[in-house]
Design an enzyme around this catalytic site. Structure first.
Site, PDB file in Angstrom:
ATOM      1  N   ARG A  37       0.643  -1.296   0.042  1.00 52.95           N
ATOM      2  CA  ARG A  37       0.117   0.010  -0.103  1.00 52.95           C
ATOM      3  C   ARG A  37       0.722   1.316   0.006  1.00 52.95           C
ATOM      4  O   ARG A  37       0.710   2.156  -0.727  1.00 52.95           O
ATOM      5  CB  ARG A  37      -0.896   0.120   1.152  1.00 52.95           C
ATOM      6  CG  ARG A  37      -1.850   1.036   1.091  1.00 52.95           C
ATOM      7  CD  ARG A  37      -2.858   1.129   2.312  1.00 52.95           C
ATOM      8  NE  ARG A  37      -3.268  -0.018   2.773  1.00 52.95           N
ATOM      9  CZ  ARG A  37      -4.039  -0.321   4.120  1.00 52.95           C
ATOM     10  NH1 ARG A  37      -4.217   0.662   5.002  1.00 52.95           N
ATOM     11  NH2 ARG A  37      -4.600  -1.451   3.994  1.00 52.95           N
ATOM     12  N   HIS A  83      -8.116  -3.661  -7.762  1.00 54.72           N
ATOM     13  CA  HIS A  83      -8.058  -2.842  -6.522  1.00 54.72           C
ATOM     14  C   HIS A  83      -9.448  -2.798  -5.570  1.00 54.72           C
ATOM     15  O   HIS A  83      -9.967  -1.990  -5.778  1.00 54.72           O
ATOM     16  CB  HIS A  83      -7.443  -1.484  -7.043  1.00 54.72           C
ATOM     17  CG  HIS A  83      -7.019  -0.653  -5.549  1.00 54.72           C
ATOM     18  ND1 HIS A  83      -5.416  -1.020  -5.220  1.00 54.72           N
ATOM     19  CD2 HIS A  83      -7.320   0.251  -5.056  1.00 54.72           C
ATOM     20  CE1 HIS A  83      -5.260  -0.392  -4.034  1.00 54.72           C
ATOM     21  NE2 HIS A  83      -6.290   0.394  -4.016  1.00 54.72           N
ATOM     22  N   TYR A 127     -18.307  13.038 -14.358  1.00 56.53           N
ATOM     23  CA  TYR A 127     -18.272  14.232 -15.152  1.00 56.53           C
ATOM     24  C   TYR A 127     -16.768  14.397 -15.841  1.00 56.53           C
ATOM     25  O   TYR A 127     -16.656  14.828 -16.805  1.00 56.53           O
ATOM     26  CB  TYR A 127     -18.331  15.713 -14.296  1.00 56.53           C
ATOM     27  CG  TYR A 127     -19.646  15.672 -13.582  1.00 56.53           C
ATOM     28  CD1 TYR A 127     -20.666  15.590 -14.216  1.00 56.53           C
ATOM     29  CD2 TYR A 127     -19.738  15.691 -12.350  1.00 56.53           C
ATOM     30  CE1 TYR A 127     -22.123  15.883 -13.706  1.00 56.53           C
ATOM     31  CE2 TYR A 127     -21.034  15.702 -11.594  1.00 56.53           C
ATOM     32  CZ  TYR A 127     -22.243  15.840 -12.307  1.00 56.53           C
ATOM     33  OH  TYR A 127     -23.353  15.774 -11.820  1.00 56.53           O
TER      34      TYR A 127
END
Length: 862
Positions: A37, A83, A127
């Site tokens: 990570r 993921h 968007y």
């Protein structure tokens, strides 16, 4: 029965040591966080989430040449395949990779609102749209050629790469940050071209030192630009992997209308602009920062521009220093170069980072070559089968036609012609058009070319030097495609005196403008021109400014600056901000710590302040407006201080006017406003200490008289130019000025009348010079010195320019001559005045007798 149940329950209870269990579980957890990570891999510089985003985008085919694709589509691809965490973590990872103020070289080309440097959040993923940037494709180049290892994804249904091939040294050029368990990483971005140059030099010389690598990678290069102030932290970070880099905003002090303003155009890396301005306003309101009347954020799509308006009675330099001290205009970047090396976290210095990248690229080249060789040999094997079939075409056709089934034909081909199973299947799959003569020639040509390729690939695998050359060639290509100039400027602090060991002592050009802007430029930027060339434009200064002084120096030289109050400030040439040939430079007041009310009156280039012979054989001559002259050994100025040192003790009402470096035997000429000048040998002035006042150099004619200039002349063939305030001037041989003792009233240097006005300037000039004449009205006029003929000492001279109304000459500057026409667009000189016309004639007057003109007085030392 009860006992049996109790025994069964006891069998299910496992007795463990709670301390050991907690320790083991915590270590497992921490290593999982570290590896999976928080920390980047030293090879490709990516953490798992970044790697998965890029690989997911590759799966979708959103390359730089394809249309943008909705961010939500990309996030869904990465979440579903590689993921399995929150969608926000994936989206914000992709967003950061698209922000040009977060990454030095963004990996994602975003379309839509991807946030702002003020801290504004990006639009929702439904968007915005994204695709690869061109440089990101270089991170994944050759990934389909078995160049890296793959592993199973979270549900064991797909394969994902454990590392990317990474043609670019991404960890160095883009940096990384992450907080793990028990450790963290914070790696600064660097300039791609510099890192590639260092990498190539490392490949050429594996024994290269970090010190030598720092000649290529000079310092971090942040995407937001700004200034790195001081080099000690940078050096520590490069050498040890840990250091503190001090960052400053790029700020200039300018005059806007009738008051000073501080203009900030670049801010430190990772600083939130809006929060910085808000916090500054709070400090002003709390009276912790004084002198600011207003703060305006005038930033737009063209760049950052923050304006701090300074109160009339405040000192802008002091205000700026307070802003650096108390706000995010100055902040630090704590370098902590921890990355995963073979799955283990390690602290890495500059050479380690380059070494691991080169090792990775070498492995990629080897694996890629083996893959390409295997593919080439497979293809060659099939082509060999084709060639055998073509050589026995009739027999092959006969055998195939006689076979009952394809399998029978395959076995028959293998037995009769000694073909492999793959070759036999390929022959059976051939189309009839491959049997034409032209197609047969193509097969032969392809086979011949393939054998050359196989030979070349085998030579790569056999020669490490050839593999390293391939790495260098690929890096050079990357530099040509994506390399750019540094954005972050390096300004060395006073503590960096050992920095000369890390800076090449190259020749530079120092330019100082009339308004006090200074910069240094590599001499190589000033191209060599033949006779008749138009010259190179030396600056892009503002219309009312021009280059007044141009010096050739080297980075290890020194500059001494003298203020009107008699203080001396000291700079190494390499501390002068570097600028391009056309840039304006930086205000001197922003570089050295001088009070607002003081002005720099003189500057001197000094070759060396550590060579004792040089120090003892050179002197600094200074003169003041009231006629005092002082000579001090250069050795007295060899121990500088940040806040300056006293160069001369100035009496009340007086001020320093000029300072020159001499060898102890120069001829000194001092000129008075009343039109007189005195010439004496420098040896007439004995050396004094720094704190001395000096001695009488010339006697003033009356109470309102004052010295207007001093020149130190070594060339007996030099000419002296004087200019009066109403536009008259002339050149005279220095030999026309009789040598006298210091302290006298001097001789007439120009005939002062009501028509000429008082004397305003004296300059030592040659035919290779031009004059810049600045009028009180602001008009600037350039005159070629060679067009002024040499005339007598006591003449009135000729009219140099026609002044309008009550205008007068304010000052005169000597500059280097240029052969090009002086036009508004090219020279940036406002030519509103008029040079003298052909009708202006020289007006001579009789010289006074020596008794009056050469009156002398020998004053005692003050």
């Amino acid at each position: 029965m009860a006992e049996d149940l109790e025994n069964q329950e006891n069998d299910k209870v496992i007795r463990i040591d709670i301390d050991e269990q907690m320790r083991s579980a915590y270590i497992d957890y921490s290593m999982s966080v570290i590896v999976s990570r928080a920390l980047p891999d030293v090879r490709d510089g990516l953490k798992p989430v970044h790697r998965r985003v890029l690989y997911g985008m590759l799966d979708l085919g959103v390359t730089s040449s394809k249309p943008h694709k909705k961010s939500a589509r990309i996030v869904g691809e990465v979440l579903g395949k590689y993921h399995p965490h929150g969608d926000a973590s994936v989206y914000f990872t992709m967003v950061r990779m698209a922000q040009d103020w977060s990454l030095r070289y963004p990996m994602v080309d975003g379309q839509g609102n991807f946030g702002h440097i003020d801290g504004d959040s990006p639009a929702a993923m439904r968007y915005t749209e994204a695709r690869f940037s061109k440089i990101a494709e270089e991170m994944l180049a050759d990934i389909n050629k078995d160049t890296v290892d793959f592993q199973l994804n979270f549900d064991d249904t797909l394969q994902e790469p454990t590392v990317l091939p990474a043609k670019i040294p991404n960890l160095l050029v883009n940096g990384s940050s992450g907080i793990a368990v028990g450790m963290a990483t914070n790696m600064a971005p660097h300039n791609l071209a510099e890192v590639i140059d260092a990498t190539i030099n490392y490949i050429d010389n594996r024994e290269i030192t970090i010190e030598e690598l720092m000649k290529f990678v000079k310092a971090p290069d942040f995407p937001t630009g700004g200034i790195i102030y001081g080099y000690t932290g940078v050096k520590e970070a490069f050498e040890t992997g840990r250091g503190r880099v001090l960052m400053r905003a790029k700020a200039e002090i300018e005059m806007l209308k009738d008051r000073e303003v501080i203009i900030v155009t670049e801010i430190p890396y990772q600083v939130n602009k809006a929060m910085m301005i808000e916090r500054t306003a709070e400090l002003v309101g709390e009276k912790k920062i004084e002198g600011i009347s207003n703060i305006k954020d005038e930033s737009n799509k063209d760049g950052i521009r923050i304006v701090y308006e300074i109160k009339r009675d405040a000192n802008a330099s002091i205000v700026l220093n307070n802003l650096f001290k108390q706000t995010a205009l100055q902040t630090s970047f704590s370098v902590n170069n921890i990355a995963l090396v073979k799955g283990r976290p390690q602290m890495l210095n500059l050479k380690d980072l380059i070494m691991h990248f080169v090792d990775h690229r070498h492995e990629v080249i080897v694996r890629r070559t083996k893959f390409e060789l295997s593919e080439a040999e497979k293809r060659a094997h099939i082509l060999e089968g084709y060639l055998i079939a073509l050589d026995h075409l009739d027999e092959v056709i006969k055998l195939i036609r006689a076979s009952e089934t394809p399998e029978e034909a395959r076995v028959g081909l293998m037995e009769k012609f000694g073909l492999s199973d793959i070759q036999a299947r390929a022959i059976l799959d051939m189309t009839l058009r491959r049997l034409t003569g032209l197609e047969r020639d193509k097969i032969k040509d392809e086979y011949a070319e393939l054998m050359k390729t196989i030979e070349y690939l085998k030579s790569i695998l056999a020669d490490e030097g050839l593999r390293m050359q391939i790495i260098k060639d690929e890096l050079t290509e990357i530099r040509q495609k994506f390399g750019d100039e540094r954005r972050t400027q390096i300004v060395h602090s006073a503590e960096d005196m050992s920095m000369e060991d890390f800076i090449e002592d190259e020749e530079v050009v120092i330019t100082i403008s009339h308004e006090g802007y200074i910069k240094r430029t590599p001499a190589t930027e000033y191209r060599t021109q033949g006779r008749g060339g138009k010259g190179s434009k030396g600056s892009d200064s503002r219309n009312e400014d021009f280059i007044e002084h141009l010096l050739i120096a080297s980075n290890h030289n020194y500059m001494l600056f003298f203020t009107e109050t008699g203080r001396c400030f000291w700079l190494r040439v390499y501390e002068i901000p570097e600028g391009s040939r056309l840039s304006k430079g930086r205000a001197i007041q922003n570089i050295i710590n001088i009070p607002k009310e003081e002005k720099i009156k003189a500057f001197i280039k000094v070759i060396n302040l550590k060579d004792q012979d040089y120090l003892e054989n050179n002197y600094i001559i200074m003169c003041t407006k009231k006629g005092t002259i002082k000579k001090t050994s250069l050795e007295a100025y060899s121990r500088p201080r940040v806040n300056g040192i006293n160069a001369i003790n100035i009496n009340e009402g007086d001020q320093l006017l000029e300072a020159s470096l001499t060898t102890g035997s120069s001829e000194i000429v001092m000129a008075l406003r009343s039109g007189r000048a005195i010439r004496f040998n420098e040896e007439k002035v004995r050396p004094m200490g720094r704190t001395a006042t000096g001695v009488r150099g010339v006697t003033l004619g009356h109470d309102k008289d004052e010295v207007v200039g001093m020149i130190a002349v070594d060339d007996p063939g030099a000419t002296v130019l004087v200019v009066s305030e109403k536009g008259y001037g002339k050149r005279t041989d220095i030999e026309d000025y009789r040598v006298t003792n210091r302290g006298g009233k001097g001789v007439k240097t120009i005939n002062i009348t009501e028509k000429t006005g008082a004397l305003v300037a004296i300059k030592n000039v040659t035919d290779a010079d031009d004059l810049m004449i600045i009028n009180k009205s602001g008009i600037v006029i350039r005159i070629v010195v060679s067009e002024l003929r040499v005339m007598g000492r006591a003449t009135q001279g000729v009219r140099l320019i026609n002044l309008k109304g009550n205008d007068e000459i304010a000052s005169v500057a000597r500059i280097e001559h240029e052969d090009e026409e002086i036009e508004d667009a090219e020279s940036h000189v406002v030519v509103d005045g008029e040079p003298a016309g052909e009708g202006d004639v020289e007006e001579d007057v009789e010289e006074e007798g020596d008794e009056a003109a050469d009156e002398e007085t020998n004053e005692e030392e003050n």
